[in-house]
Design a protein around this motif. Structure first.
Motif, short mmCIF file in Angstrom:
data_model
loop_
_atom_site.label_atom_id
_atom_site.label_comp_id
_atom_site.label_asym_id
_atom_site.label_seq_id
_atom_site.Cartn_x
_atom_site.Cartn_y
_atom_site.Cartn_z
N ALA A 128 -16.20 0.55 1.68
CA ALA A 128 -15.07 -0.26 1.21
C ALA A 128 -14.29 0.47 0.12
CB ALA A 128 -15.54 -1.61 0.73
N VAL A 129 -15.00 1.20 -0.74
CA VAL A 129 -14.32 1.97 -1.80
C VAL A 129 -13.41 3.02 -1.16
CG1 VAL A 129 -14.62 3.61 -3.70
CG2 VAL A 129 -16.10 1.60 -3.53
N TYR A 130 -13.94 3.76 -0.18
CA TYR A 130 -13.13 4.79 0.49
C TYR A 130 -11.93 4.14 1.19
CZ TYR A 130 -16.67 8.36 -0.20
OH TYR A 130 -17.53 9.26 -0.76
N ARG A 131 -12.18 3.05 1.90
CA ARG A 131 -11.10 2.40 2.66
C ARG A 131 -10.03 1.85 1.71
NH1 ARG A 131 -10.49 -2.68 3.74
NH2 ARG A 131 -12.63 -3.20 3.27
N ARG A 132 -10.46 1.15 0.67
CA ARG A 132 -9.49 0.58 -0.27
C ARG A 132 -8.71 1.67 -1.01
NH1 ARG A 132 -12.62 -4.57 -2.98
NH2 ARG A 132 -12.92 -5.69 -1.02
N THR A 133 -9.40 2.75 -1.35
CA THR A 133 -8.73 3.86 -2.03
C THR A 133 -7.62 4.43 -1.14
OG1 THR A 133 -10.76 4.43 -3.19
CG2 THR A 133 -9.06 6.12 -3.09
N ARG A 134 -7.94 4.64 0.11
CA ARG A 134 -6.95 5.17 1.06
C ARG A 134 -5.76 4.20 1.18
NH1 ARG A 134 -10.36 6.53 4.91
NH2 ARG A 134 -10.26 4.51 5.90
N GLU A 135 -6.05 2.91 1.26
CA GLU A 135 -4.98 1.91 1.39
C GLU A 135 -4.10 1.86 0.13
OE1 GLU A 135 -7.55 -1.15 4.22
OE2 GLU A 135 -7.09 -1.70 2.15
N VAL A 136 -4.74 1.91 -1.03
CA VAL A 136 -3.99 1.86 -2.29
C VAL A 136 -3.09 3.08 -2.43
CG1 VAL A 136 -4.23 1.96 -4.80
CG2 VAL A 136 -5.66 0.40 -3.48
N LEU A 137 -3.59 4.25 -2.10
CA LEU A 137 -2.78 5.46 -2.19
C LEU A 137 -1.59 5.40 -1.24
CD1 LEU A 137 -5.48 8.25 -2.56
CD2 LEU A 137 -4.05 7.22 -4.34
N LYS A 138 -1.81 4.85 -0.07
CA LYS A 138 -0.71 4.70 0.90
C LYS A 138 0.36 3.77 0.34
CE LYS A 138 0.13 3.45 5.70
NZ LYS A 138 -0.47 2.91 6.93
N VAL A 139 -0.06 2.67 -0.26
CA VAL A 139 0.89 1.72 -0.85
C VAL A 139 1.66 2.38 -1.98
CG1 VAL A 139 1.04 -0.40 -2.22
CG2 VAL A 139 -0.40 -0.33 -0.18
N LEU A 140 0.96 3.11 -2.85
CA LEU A 140 1.63 3.79 -3.97
C LEU A 140 2.64 4.83 -3.47
CD1 LEU A 140 -1.25 4.30 -6.55
CD2 LEU A 140 0.76 2.85 -6.80
N ARG A 141 2.24 5.62 -2.47
CA ARG A 141 3.16 6.62 -1.92
C ARG A 141 4.42 5.95 -1.38
NH1 ARG A 141 -1.13 8.74 1.15
NH2 ARG A 141 -2.30 10.00 -0.27
N ASN A 142 4.24 4.86 -0.64
CA ASN A 142 5.40 4.17 -0.07
C ASN A 142 6.31 3.61 -1.16
OD1 ASN A 142 4.63 4.72 2.54
ND2 ASN A 142 3.51 2.80 2.79
N LYS A 143 5.73 3.06 -2.19
CA LYS A 143 6.54 2.51 -3.28
C LYS A 143 7.32 3.61 -4.00
CE LYS A 143 3.48 -1.36 -4.22
NZ LYS A 143 4.20 -2.56 -4.07
N LEU A 144 6.66 4.73 -4.25
CA LEU A 144 7.32 5.82 -4.97
C LEU A 144 8.36 6.52 -4.08
CD1 LEU A 144 4.33 7.18 -7.03
CD2 LEU A 144 6.25 5.83 -7.84
N ARG A 145 8.11 6.59 -2.78
CA ARG A 145 9.12 7.15 -1.85
C ARG A 145 10.36 6.27 -1.83
NH1 ARG A 145 4.95 8.56 2.39
NH2 ARG A 145 4.53 10.71 1.86
N LYS A 146 10.14 4.98 -1.85
CA LYS A 146 11.27 4.04 -1.85
C LYS A 146 12.16 4.27 -3.06
CE LYS A 146 9.95 -0.07 0.07
NZ LYS A 146 9.44 -1.43 0.00
N GLU A 147 11.56 4.64 -4.17
CA GLU A 147 12.30 4.89 -5.42
C GLU A 147 12.72 6.36 -5.54
OE1 GLU A 147 13.04 2.48 -7.61
OE2 GLU A 147 12.06 0.99 -6.35
N ASP A 148 12.51 7.16 -4.49
CA ASP A 148 12.85 8.59 -4.47
C ASP A 148 12.09 9.41 -5.51
OD1 ASP A 148 14.60 8.34 -2.34
OD2 ASP A 148 16.30 7.88 -3.66
N PHE A 149 10.85 9.10 -5.73
CA PHE A 149 10.04 9.89 -6.64
C PHE A 149 9.11 10.83 -5.89
CE2 PHE A 149 11.35 6.55 -9.51
CZ PHE A 149 11.69 7.31 -10.61
N LEU A 150 9.04 10.71 -4.57
CA LEU A 150 8.22 11.63 -3.76
C LEU A 150 9.08 12.31 -2.72
CD1 LEU A 150 4.93 9.69 -3.14
CD2 LEU A 150 5.31 11.56 -4.70
#
Length: 150
Positions: A128-150
């Motif tokens: 669950a730690v591995y799965r949640r970590t992967r999900e959280v990173l995906k969410v963060l990447r998407n949020k930062l891409r939306k704001e043009d930071f990635l």
């Protein structure tokens, strides 16, 4: 485990949770004092987990007592403005996460706590730690891409 080596990690954890240097230092010291004076802890090789549990509880208590301030209206230097904007974007993306997700990111990537300890600390399986970590990173990447930071 060398307790002294863990001081910086516990301090960073407290600072991430509380955002005030002096308070984080106090909470970190209090964490180690409670650990050393603890009558309930039995040496089972889970010192790090126990330290994080103490720090987490102390941070929650302190967080409830804190008074929040507003950001300054003016920013003095141009380079500082860019850093501040990036910092705000990352903090905003992190703020949209659930508390447990933010804590997971801090423990795993900032403090580099082993997955086995995180799973015990959060009461979830290693998978669950591995799965949640992967999900959280995906969410963060998407949020930062939306704001043009990635």
């Amino acid at each position: 485990m060398d307790i002294e080596e863990q001081y910086d990690k516990i301090y960073r954890y407290c600072y991430f949770k509380l955002r005030e240097q002096n308070v984080a230092e106090d909470i970190t010291q209090q964490t180690f004092l409670l650990f050393i004076e603890s009558d309930t802890y039995r040496n089972t090789g889970q010192e790090l987990q126990y330290l994080y549990t103490i720090a987490r509880n102390l941070c929650i208590d302190e967080y409830r007592k804190m008074v929040w301030e507003c950001l300054p209206e003016e920013i003095e230097e141009h380079g500082e403005e860019e850093k501040l904007v990036t910092s705000i974007a990352v903090k905003a993306a992190l703020a949209e996460l659930k508390e447990e997700e933010r804590e997971l990111v801090l423990l795993r990537y900032v403090n580099e706590v082993p997955v086995s300890i995180i799973s015990k600390l959060l009461g979830i399986s290693r998978f669950a730690v591995y799965r949640r970590t992967r999900e959280v990173l995906k969410v963060l990447r998407n949020k930062l891409r939306k704001e043009d930071f990635l």
